[in-house]
Write a protein that holds these residues in place. Structure first.
Motif, short mmCIF file in Angstrom:
data_model
loop_
_atom_site.label_atom_id
_atom_site.label_comp_id
_atom_site.label_asym_id
_atom_site.label_seq_id
_atom_site.Cartn_x
_atom_site.Cartn_y
_atom_site.Cartn_z
N SER A 20 0.81 -1.21 0.00
CA SER A 20 0.00 0.00 0.00
C SER A 20 0.84 1.26 0.00
O SER A 20 0.35 2.33 -0.29
N ALA A 21 2.13 1.14 0.36
CA ALA A 21 2.95 2.35 0.45
C ALA A 21 3.46 2.74 -0.93
O ALA A 21 4.63 2.65 -1.24
N ASP A 22 2.53 3.18 -1.78
CA ASP A 22 2.91 3.57 -3.13
C ASP A 22 3.67 4.88 -3.10
O ASP A 22 3.47 5.70 -2.23
N PRO A 23 4.54 5.09 -4.11
CA PRO A 23 5.23 6.37 -4.17
C PRO A 23 4.22 7.51 -4.34
O PRO A 23 3.21 7.37 -5.01
N VAL A 24 4.54 8.63 -3.74
CA VAL A 24 3.72 9.83 -3.93
C VAL A 24 3.93 10.32 -5.36
O VAL A 24 5.04 10.25 -5.87
N GLU A 79 -5.03 8.32 -1.73
CA GLU A 79 -3.86 9.10 -1.35
C GLU A 79 -4.27 10.36 -0.61
O GLU A 79 -3.60 10.80 0.33
N LEU A 82 -5.00 9.49 2.96
CA LEU A 82 -3.78 9.23 3.73
C LEU A 82 -3.03 10.54 4.00
O LEU A 82 -2.56 10.78 5.11
N ASP A 83 -2.93 11.39 3.00
CA ASP A 83 -2.21 12.65 3.18
C ASP A 83 -2.95 13.59 4.15
O ASP A 83 -2.31 14.34 4.88
N LEU A 125 -2.18 12.18 7.58
CA LEU A 125 -0.81 12.57 7.92
C LEU A 125 -0.78 14.03 8.39
O LEU A 125 -0.16 14.37 9.40
N ALA A 167 -1.78 2.74 5.31
CA ALA A 167 -0.37 2.48 4.96
C ALA A 167 0.04 1.05 5.31
O ALA A 167 1.23 0.74 5.29
N PRO A 218 10.47 8.81 -2.66
CA PRO A 218 9.12 8.27 -2.46
C PRO A 218 8.77 8.14 -0.98
O PRO A 218 9.65 8.19 -0.12
N ARG A 219 7.49 7.94 -0.72
CA ARG A 219 7.02 7.67 0.63
C ARG A 219 7.80 6.49 1.20
O ARG A 219 8.07 5.53 0.49
N GLU A 220 8.16 6.57 2.48
CA GLU A 220 8.98 5.54 3.15
C GLU A 220 10.31 5.33 2.45
O GLU A 220 10.88 4.26 2.49
N ARG A 230 5.60 -5.16 8.83
CA ARG A 230 4.68 -5.84 7.90
C ARG A 230 4.98 -7.33 7.79
O ARG A 230 4.07 -8.14 7.66
N TRP A 260 6.52 7.24 11.74
CA TRP A 260 6.12 7.27 10.33
C TRP A 260 5.69 8.69 9.95
O TRP A 260 6.08 9.23 8.91
N VAL A 261 4.89 9.28 10.82
CA VAL A 261 4.41 10.65 10.59
C VAL A 261 5.60 11.62 10.56
O VAL A 261 5.71 12.46 9.66
N ARG A 302 10.47 14.17 5.16
CA ARG A 302 10.64 13.93 3.72
C ARG A 302 9.96 15.02 2.90
O ARG A 302 10.53 15.56 1.95
#
Lengths: 398, 398
Positions: A2-6, A323, A326-327, A330, A389, B245-247, B259, B277-278, B284
């Motif tokens: 689920s942690a896709d790139p932004v 997204e 999630l954003d 956050l 996430a 990217p995220r993470e 996970r 994470w936040v 980032r």
């Protein structure tokens, strides 16, 4: 996973149009909404500054994301977020969050003729609106169940008022919602309710409801309990579309609220830094003591980060989808804590004067803490992050 | 090279394409490729012609680097070149004579000559200007005696940038001069410095009657502190030319563990994980916003905050990783006293992550010094009263 790139194209800056909007709003608020006037107003029977709201509406602030064909500014939630920053910086007592963000985004998401009619009235500043949910409602809470919808024309015991678009009512609402922001001065209520066919989103003329003001922690954002006793209502969305529209409104609200919180935090930081340059104790400015400096440096770092996170949430809200949720979570998880910290530091570092009623800091402390609870606490949003996430909670071992 | 039109992004990309067409990166020797790139002015586009640049706006460099990468060229920044490219080159450009630029910049860029930095001393860490390494004039040269510490790459370097005290009778900031030191000179002794991880990334460098020609001086005698400011400012400027990217950072160490290893999950660590994470996302996005500001030619002060945030996050992530692993965290890979074998950080054991990240809040400016810098230079808070500014260095308590 689920942690896709932004998406790489999320713009975290402010463009020239946004800076122009900021300058206009800031200038009007400096003129019409100094903190001393806010403090004076909030203890009266009319804490909301309706006249100021009409002036902001004339600048387009009441309908920033509303299409131009409906009399709106035809902008997006990014511009809406910039206005929110400035309104937060001034703790302006206007129904921006309830009307121009929550009710407006719910109606935009619902679409259709009735919603369009209401949006045109909101954008012009003719009336304001409120979304009839408790202000503390988090985006991922289940659809509210406290108001029931019944089809058929209003009975003789209910209000004779026609529904929001002036046409015949399709049914009535009965029930109660507590802690609704900006309801007392609203002309239109956007009400989530459940009927035999499931969830629906309804338009109600506000004066066909009973609104009982409650004393709110945040003096600058009045709350009310809203009761419906067979109020005439017209649906703008039903079934899954209604649930989606409410979710979109709450996610958009959470995203834009982060920018308001950023404005609150920036005011608190800037005001505190300015004060500590001029306040002398022990023969030197209090701001020259390292124990104080380092706290302010940490706060500045947090506020800088809050700006990036809030801009990201506003940009993501324009695109919508998972997204955006999630954003927004956050942003709420980060900026809520930052704004509260900033306001608390402002009170502490101002010393005795910061604890008085005559100093504006308490207005910001109350706004910051109430905003942190609004639309879900930081911890609720961290739970949303856990779900979106893919960071699930611990389970009991078998 | 004599194109009269100012270079824009499209023209810069065209130049890179033309260069790569003439020097196939797959068949050209890497040093020769970089040498030709330097000669073509595409090394540092904002440097003058003949010094590896074209006198064009610095903001074009990320475009040029991205285009080289897209066309298959190896990255310029490679293991061992960080001091030369990031610190020595901009200082030599700003203060070097034409002869110095001609001698040093090209082999520095191609990687044929490695550089190190001889600044910190056992008695001069955060208070670098208190340094005590002495340089005494002897005809056309200077004789140096003293000890430097925390010198990465000293054992591989051909050259060092070095600051030393040339006049102990002046206050500490005014009696310093800046030199280029040949690391192969007699009297330069490099000893590995073992750190708490067991290995030795850094060195101590002992200088005993080391002779440096006066033509190796950068800037005027006594002007060394100002020259060093250029070096240190450039240390913190390097920002990646692409979005992360995220993470994308160190947080992935614990999210992947969470996970894939459900049996490690506990409620308290879940909360810690979500908070981190936040914070990692906020850091980032702040870095991404800074990148966008730089690309738009509007650099902000957020850069000074990035190191502060990442140091704390890295340390907390590494601590959480051990807490999650429990008993598995009780083992270590290797305590032997050796130079690092070049194993990437992520591939070392969690105990190493925990120990190594303790250096993040010390190296390159402690977090305490960074907070003071933010408070004084960004927020404009007054400096603490000081007793050392106008006292001759030789009379300072130590």
């Amino acid at each position: 996973m689920s942690a896709d790139p932004v998406p790489a194209d999320l713009d975290l800056l402010y463009d020239d149009v946004e800076e122009g909007l900021r300058a206009s709003v800031r200038s009007l608020l400096a003129d019409r909404c100094p903190w001393s006037a806010v403090l004076e107003r909030v203890e009266t029977d009319a804490p909301t500054d309706v006249a100021l709201w009409k002036e902001l509406a004339a600048m387009g602030v009441a309908g920033l994301p509303v299409p131009e064909r409906l009399g709106g500014a035809g902008a997006t939630l990014r511009e809406t977020a910039v206005a929110a920053e400035e309104l937060g910086r001034a703790v302006a007592p206007v129904p921006f969050l309830g009307s121009a963000v929550l009710a407006t985004t719910a109606l935009l998401a619902a679409g259709g003729e009735a919603a369009d009619g209401a949006l045109a009235r909101l954008a012009s500043g003719e009336v304001s609106a409120a979304l009839a949910v408790p202000l503390a409602t988090a985006p991922d809470t289940p659809f509210p169940q406290t108001v029931r919808y019944a089809p058929g024309a209003p009975g003789s015991t209910s209000s004779p008022d026609s529904p929001a678009d002036g046409r015949a009512a399709s049914g009535t609402l009965t029930g109660e919602v507590g802690g609704v922001a900006d309801a007392s001065t609203a002309g239109i209520l956007v009400v989530p309710a459940v009927g035999a066919d499931g969830p629906g989103l309804y338009l109600v003329e506000a004066d066909s409801s009973v609104r009982l003001p409650v004393t709110s922690l945040d003096l600058t954002r009045p709350l009310a309990t809203v009761r419906f006793d067979g109020a005439a209502a017209r649906p703008v969305a039903t079934g899954p579309a209604a649930a989606d529209a409410l979710h979109t409104a709450l996610v958009s609200g959470a995203a834009v609220l982060a920018s308001e919180q950023l404005g609150v935090a920036e005011w608190a930081l800037t005001t505190t830094v300015d004060y500590l340059k001029t306040r002398y104790q022990f023969g030197r400015p209090v701001g020259s003591f390292q124990a104080v400096k380092h706290r302010l440096a940490d706060l500045w770092v947090a506020v800088s980060q809050a700006r990036a996170v809030a801009r990201n949430a506003a940009s993501a809200a324009v695109h919508g989808g998972p997204e955006a949720a999630l954003d927004a979570a956050l942003a709420q998880a980060f900026v809520s804590d930052t704004a509260v910290l900033a306001a608390e530091e402002a009170v502490q570092l101002h010393g005795g004067i910061g604890f008085t009623w005559e100093h504006p800091t308490h207005l910001y402390l109350k706004r910051a803490k109430a905003d942190a609870l609004a639309l879900g606490s930081a911890d609720r949003h961290r739970m949303t992050i856990a779900r979106l996430a893919d960071l699930p909670p611990a389970q009991w071992e078998a | 090279m004599t194109d009269p039109a100012p270079l824009d992004a499209a023209a810069a990309r065209a130049r890179v394409a033309e260069f790569v067409a003439a020097h196939d990166p797959r068949t050209t020797d890497p040093a020769a490729f970089l040498g030709a790139r330097f000669d073509a002015g595409l090394a540092w586009v904002h440097f003058p012609e003949g010094a590896g640049g074209l006198g064009a706006p610095r903001a074009l460099q990320p475009t040029i680097d991205a285009e080289f990468a897209r066309l298959g060229a190896a990255p310029v920044q490679r293991e061992g070149l960080v001091i030369g490219l990031g610190m020595a080159a901009p200082t030599i450009l700003a203060f070097g004579t034409p002869a110095q630029r001609y001698r040093y910049l090209r082999p520095l860029y191609t990687g044929e000559e490695v550089w190190c930095q001889l600044f910190s001393e056992p008695g001069a860490g955060s208070d670098l200007a208190a340094l005590g390494t002495r340089a005494v004039r002897d005809g056309d040269s200077w004789i140096l005696n003293g000890q430097k510490v925390w010198t990465s790459l000293a054992h591989r370097a051909r050259w060092a940038i070095l600051i030393a005290r040339t006049d102990p009778d002046l206050p500490k900031h005014r009696g310093i001069s800046y030199f280029i030191c040949d690391m192969h000179s007699p009297g330069v002794e490099v000893r590995p410095l073992r750190q708490l991880t067991g290995e030795a990334e850094f060195n101590e460098v002992y200088l005993t009657d080391v002779r440096i020609a006066d033509s190796q001086r950068l800037g005027e005698p006594g002007e060394g502190w100002r020259v060093a400011q250029t070096t240190l400012m450039n240390e913190r400027v390097s920002i990646a030319g692409h979005a992360e990217p995220r993470e994308g950072g160190v947080i992935a160490l614990v999210t992947e563990l969470w996970r894939t290893r459900p049996e490690l999950r506990t409620p308290g660590l879940h909360d810690t994980l979500l908070r981190l994470w936040v914070d990692a996302e906020a850091a980032r996005l702040t870095k991404e916003r800074l990148r966008q500001q730089l690309a738009a030619g509007q650099p902000g002060p957020e850069g000074s905050a990035a190191k502060l945030s990442f140091a704390r996050i890295n340390q907390e992530v590494a601590g959480l990783e051990l807490d999650l692993l429990g008993g598995e965290g009780l083992t270590y890979d290797d305590w032997s006293f050796r130079r690092p074998a070049g194993i990437p950080f992520a591939e070392r054991v969690p105990g190493f992550h925990y120990l190594r990240t303790k250096g993040n809040s010390i190296e390159g400016g402690t977090s305490e010094i960074l907070r003071t810098i933010i408070a004084e230079r960004v927020l404009g808070l007054p400096a603490e009263p000081r007793t050392d500014k106008d006292t001759a260095w030789k009379d300072l308590p130590r």
